[in-house]
Write a protein that holds these residues in place. Sequence first.
Motif, PDB file in Angstrom:
ATOM      1  N   THR A 348       0.829  -1.213   0.000  1.00  0.00           N
ATOM      2  CA  THR A 348       0.000   0.000   0.000  1.00  0.00           C
ATOM      3  C   THR A 348       0.865   1.266   0.000  1.00  0.00           C
ATOM      4  O   THR A 348       0.467   2.294  -0.533  1.00  0.00           O
ATOM      5  CB  THR A 348      -0.913   0.038   1.249  1.00  0.00           C
ATOM      6  N   ALA A 351       1.432   2.820  -3.432  1.00  0.00           N
ATOM      7  CA  ALA A 351       0.268   3.289  -4.191  1.00  0.00           C
ATOM      8  C   ALA A 351       0.558   4.452  -5.145  1.00  0.00           C
ATOM      9  O   ALA A 351       0.020   4.481  -6.248  1.00  0.00           O
ATOM     10  CB  ALA A 351      -0.863   3.640  -3.237  1.00  0.00           C
ATOM     11  N   GLU A 356      -1.331  -2.468  -6.729  1.00  0.00           N
ATOM     12  CA  GLU A 356      -0.867  -3.541  -5.855  1.00  0.00           C
ATOM     13  C   GLU A 356      -0.613  -4.832  -6.620  1.00  0.00           C
ATOM     14  O   GLU A 356       0.231  -5.642  -6.242  1.00  0.00           O
ATOM     15  CB  GLU A 356      -1.880  -3.781  -4.734  1.00  0.00           C
TER      16      GLU A 356
END
Length: 461
Positions: A348, A351, A356
């Motif tokens: 994460t 990002a 992902e």
Amino acid sequence: SQNVTAFDTIAAIATPPGEGAIAIIRVSGNEAVTTVNALFRGHDLTQVATNTINYGHIVDPDTHAVVDEVMVSVMRAPKTYTCEDVVEINTHGGILATNRVLQLVVGTGPRMAEPGEFTKRAFLNGRIDLTQAEGVMDIIRAKTDRAMDVAEHQVAGGLETEIRATRQKVLDVLAQEEVNIDYPEYDTDQMTANAMRQCAEMVIKDIDQLLQTATEGQIMRDGLATAIVGRPNVGKSSLLNYLLHEDKAIVTDVAGTTRDVLEEYVNVRGVPLRLVDTAGIHETDDKVEKIGVERSRAALAAADLVLLVLDASQPLTDEDRELLTTTQAQHRIILLNKQDLPTAFDATTLAPWTEEADVLGTSVVTTAGMDALADRISSMFMGGIANRQADVMVTNARQAGLLRQARQSLRDVISGLDNDMPLDMVQMDLTDAWDHLGEITGDAAPDELITTLFSQFCLGK
Ligand code: GDP
Ligand code: ZN
């Protein structure tokens, strides 16, 4: 039917240059047997049966000195590599003795063969078509088992058969239309137009299918340029070693690779990766090192696949962020390595740079995630090709280019019909398509092309 043409007799060393247990001198042409026989002490080679191997000595005709102990294979036309008489002298001396024998052979009449000339004769004598000749070249250069399969299939004539069948469909319509144009009193225009349209649509489909294999074929042939990047100590060398170790049997040293950017081949689920070591990417003031860095950067930019390694046990650094940014537009897999240690961040966190789905947790130490990495690579580039049988594939740019040209001509046929162009004009586009397809197999290839193509072969082939 084979129309064997008479050419002069040629000779060359057919084995790679350098020291070896055996070297082979190949002689092809009408004079092949008598030439070698004049230098040979042993059985009379002009009398021995075809496809025999004969023990004896090569003797200098002037000095009568023995030059080397040899085995001589005699293969008579037409069932030989070139369709001509072929004699192969297996010498077991070193470079000097082998060159000596070649000089003696050439001294009695034959000339030195040009690169690829033996294979060119097989083509000119009608034994193979151009796609098969290219297959021979690919076998010599194949870096992986899979590339070898495809090349062997091509030598066996798989692509040739396919192209000829496709070309025949065009010819059938051209022939039919020829008849129609010659008998204008019949109202056959509509029939002709329909036949041409049907044919063009069908052949475009055939070509599309072949072209779909072209990307895969290209990768098979040249390997997928793969860059392993990451800041120091994240595990790049460990990953490289793991991949090489998993595939020891197929790893080849490639002659002529540049020293600074080292290349090695590795086979991942049937996908040949050409691993480019870009370990040298970092800032430096050293002039010599700078050149290395420039090359590494260029190699990274040109890579088909980037394996970006990050150390998940340490917080992201500026260097990590820079690499995440510079490789953003490329096919890449991001490895969050060292998952066996406590992690400092996870997917994460990435990002801003990536989805992902492009991130894999790995540990080169425990090999966790390594199978997933192989799966990812395989599905990314081959749609799971590893399990597919070796089938017909377009493996080179020449073939793919001609297929595209043929497809364009066929599209012109269709738009010509849509615009009610005169049929004899449309026929010209159809004929173009027929010509382009013929160039692939060499049925309609200009001399210049044939010369260029065979000159890419190595000597003695
Ligand atoms: P490079 O500088 O990026 O090529 O990194 P190396 O492959 O040389 O590895 C640097 C250090 O990290 C070595 O001591 C490796 O053994 C270690 N290392 C590499 N991968 C892992 C991993 O997945 N887990 C752990 N714990 N250590 C690793
Ligand atoms: Zn390293």
